[in-house]
Design an enzyme around this catalytic site. Sequence first.
Site, PDB file in Angstrom:
ATOM      1  N   ASN A 171      35.226  44.688  47.917  1.00  0.00           N
ATOM      2  CA  ASN A 171      34.248  44.088  47.029  1.00  0.00           C
ATOM      3  C   ASN A 171      33.381  45.181  46.419  1.00  0.00           C
ATOM      4  OD1 ASN A 171      32.656  41.924  45.890  1.00  0.00           O
ATOM      5  ND2 ASN A 171      31.119  42.307  47.466  1.00  0.00           N
ATOM      6  N   MET A 229      31.601  34.819  43.842  1.00  0.00           N
ATOM      7  CA  MET A 229      30.320  34.441  44.428  1.00  0.00           C
ATOM      8  C   MET A 229      30.464  33.520  45.644  1.00  0.00           C
ATOM      9  SD  MET A 229      28.687  36.360  42.500  1.00  0.00           S
ATOM     10  CE  MET A 229      26.978  36.058  42.860  1.00  0.00           C
ATOM     11  N   ARG A 230      31.470  33.764  46.451  1.00  0.00           N
ATOM     12  CA  ARG A 230      31.658  32.970  47.671  1.00  0.00           C
ATOM     13  C   ARG A 230      31.890  33.904  48.849  1.00  0.00           C
ATOM     14  NH1 ARG A 230      31.882  28.018  47.105  1.00  0.00           N
ATOM     15  NH2 ARG A 230      31.984  27.226  45.006  1.00  0.00           N
ATOM     16  N   LEU A 231      31.385  33.481  49.999  1.00  0.00           N
ATOM     17  CA  LEU A 231      31.714  34.208  51.228  1.00  0.00           C
ATOM     18  C   LEU A 231      33.167  33.930  51.568  1.00  0.00           C
ATOM     19  CD1 LEU A 231      28.678  33.733  53.642  1.00  0.00           C
ATOM     20  CD2 LEU A 231      29.532  35.852  52.656  1.00  0.00           C
ATOM     21  N   GLY A 257      33.363  38.645  34.213  1.00  0.00           N
ATOM     22  CA  GLY A 257      34.552  39.468  34.404  1.00  0.00           C
ATOM     23  C   GLY A 257      34.471  40.867  33.853  1.00  0.00           C
ATOM     24  N   SER A 258      33.276  41.459  33.773  1.00  0.00           N
ATOM     25  CA  SER A 258      33.200  42.816  33.229  1.00  0.00           C
ATOM     26  C   SER A 258      33.890  43.827  34.149  1.00  0.00           C
ATOM     27  CB  SER A 258      31.751  43.225  32.939  1.00  0.00           C
ATOM     28  OG  SER A 258      31.007  43.382  34.129  1.00  0.00           O
ATOM     29  N   ASN A 259      33.816  43.640  35.459  1.00  0.00           N
ATOM     30  CA  ASN A 259      34.532  44.548  36.362  1.00  0.00           C
ATOM     31  C   ASN A 259      36.042  44.315  36.294  1.00  0.00           C
ATOM     32  OD1 ASN A 259      32.832  46.476  37.846  1.00  0.00           O
ATOM     33  ND2 ASN A 259      31.699  44.639  38.411  1.00  0.00           N
ATOM     34  N   HIS A 277      29.435  45.718  44.977  1.00  0.00           N
ATOM     35  CA  HIS A 277      28.115  45.082  45.059  1.00  0.00           C
ATOM     36  C   HIS A 277      27.084  45.972  44.363  1.00  0.00           C
ATOM     37  CE1 HIS A 277      25.075  42.434  46.669  1.00  0.00           C
ATOM     38  NE2 HIS A 277      24.365  43.497  46.991  1.00  0.00           N
ATOM     39  N   LYS A 315      36.494  24.388  53.187  1.00  0.00           N
ATOM     40  CA  LYS A 315      36.689  25.786  52.800  1.00  0.00           C
ATOM     41  C   LYS A 315      38.051  26.276  53.289  1.00  0.00           C
ATOM     42  CE  LYS A 315      34.407  30.253  53.079  1.00  0.00           C
ATOM     43  NZ  LYS A 315      33.071  30.802  53.049  1.00  0.00           N
TER      44      LYS A 315
END
Length: 185
Positions: free
Chosen positions: A105, A88-90, A14-16, A107, A63
């Site tokens: 997002n 970390m999921r699509l 959770g740094s962002n 990246h 899903k």
Amino acid sequence: MSELKVAVFASGSGSNFQAMLDAALPCRIELLVCDKPGAKVVERAKKKDVPVWEFSPQAFPSKEAYEQAIVEQLQERKVEWIFLAGYMRLVGPVLLGAYANRMINIHPSLLPKFPGLDAIGQAFRAGERETGVTVHYIDEGMDTGPIIAQESVDIYPNDTMETLETRIHQVEHMLYPQVIRKLIK
């Protein structure tokens, strides 16, 4: 005018997420959605009294089912934007349909280079001289949505993975709040 309500999706440290909290964004983080119960990001949220919805994808039949549960949580709280920060999921069609063009997002590469997992390591091992950070809209692909902003980061000959990761994170923690401010103003 009421304050814009947003949600942050994260799976790890959770740094962002912390950078968003520290940046005093002109919005209210109404919910942290975490698919890894007990992740460090959950601690960060609780320290700042941000509501948390933790779930285990395996507890749902599909899903679509867990994404529908997420959408219900978001709509109940009147969330208007979603910011992915190490989720970390699509994202699938249920969430995309509910929040089209309102999900972004961050990246750790200069997309389209090095999408997916371990982007910093991929760039480092490939012997690149430059990598960076990309903020982009979410679509159905892996790190394929329209790019909003990019910032490059040099890879120095004496870099280690750790030194490169540190510089990437510094850029992420500056760039993401800047982009969010511009998008939601």
